[in-house]
Scaffold this motif. Sequence first.
Motif, PDB file in Angstrom:
ATOM      1  N   ASN A 132       0.613  -1.237   0.059  1.00 22.78           N
ATOM      2  CA  ASN A 132      -0.021   0.021   0.058  1.00 22.78           C
ATOM      3  C   ASN A 132       0.820   1.341   0.134  1.00 22.78           C
ATOM      4  O   ASN A 132       0.562   2.309  -0.580  1.00 22.78           O
ATOM      5  N   LEU A 133       2.018   1.193   0.732  1.00 22.98           N
ATOM      6  CA  LEU A 133       2.845   2.562   0.690  1.00 22.98           C
ATOM      7  C   LEU A 133       3.514   2.585  -0.619  1.00 22.98           C
ATOM      8  O   LEU A 133       3.810   3.868  -1.250  1.00 22.98           O
ATOM      9  N   LEU A 134       3.946   1.459  -1.446  1.00 19.41           N
ATOM     10  CA  LEU A 134       4.356   1.522  -2.751  1.00 19.41           C
ATOM     11  C   LEU A 134       3.389   2.135  -3.481  1.00 19.41           C
ATOM     12  O   LEU A 134       3.569   2.876  -4.769  1.00 19.41           O
ATOM     13  N   ASP A 135       2.183   1.582  -3.409  1.00 21.38           N
ATOM     14  CA  ASP A 135       0.894   2.284  -4.227  1.00 21.38           C
ATOM     15  C   ASP A 135       0.839   3.806  -4.105  1.00 21.38           C
ATOM     16  O   ASP A 135       0.531   4.562  -5.252  1.00 21.38           O
ATOM     17  N   ILE A 136       0.842   4.190  -2.890  1.00 24.52           N
ATOM     18  CA  ILE A 136       0.647   5.864  -2.605  1.00 24.52           C
ATOM     19  C   ILE A 136       1.943   6.378  -3.403  1.00 24.52           C
ATOM     20  O   ILE A 136       1.631   7.518  -4.125  1.00 24.52           O
TER      21      ILE A 136
END
Length: 298
Positions: A132-136
Amino acid sequence: MPPLLALPFPAIDPVALAIGPITIKWYALAYIAGLIGGWYYARRLVMADSLWGVVRRPSVADIDDLVVWVALGVVLGGRIGYVLFYNLPLYLSDPVEIFAIRNGGMSFHGGFLGAILAFLLFARVRRLNGYNLLDIGAVVVPIGLFFGRIANFVNGELWGRVAPDFPYAVVFPTGGPLPRHPSQLYEAATEGLLLFIVMALAVRRFGFRRPGLLGGIFVLGYALARTACEFFREPDRQLGFLFGDNLGPLGGGITMGMLLCVPMALVGLAYIVLAARGWTRPRHPVEAPAAADRAVEA
């Protein structure tokens, strides 16, 4: 006098502000603009309830702290990547030059890997979902890419291949007397603006409920955009074309930029498939914090 079918390079001083011995260049301001723009956009994303469902999201405070980690990852990774991928013999012969960042030399692919490492380490420390952090990051990175490529144009660096018949070719001061494609602007338009629109539409459609999906879309999209622009961009002088001699509309062969985009495209495609099949979702989803809690964090 420039050729008939060419535009003179605009006389823009690469130094935006000078106070005594202290100088601030447009390139540095581009990094700052990218980080601030990405930070603000990321804060808005984590506060949007409709994008997350039951997946645990980072807090606004997490985003504030993450910016420092990512900035270090981008700068260190970008420099190390340039040293390893683009000019290793020079730096082996004179290691002190590795630290002379003021002389230029940053690699997107290296900065990309450095940023990924920063995201994953931060996720581990804060016990967050790394996907999810990478998606952000995937959604906000095009902001920095746009400003970075504009700064490349202002600096008159990373110019394009010779284009004598192109009506909007530019004669760059450091590129010789021949008109060239303003490939920095092509990259700003595709890797920056176009990819920003694609990611904005993707996050609106899918949200962050399929961890890794947005990251895969970005990585694949960047690889395709960068590869297309490489056909118009002059390869690094110390490397030239790695192999091939008559590919694309302007001739030439495979460049280092193209080569580094191949694994990016494969990884991006793989994560799109894995996320679409639900294989990247956490086994035990954690409910998102209540709205009141997020308001306090903000």
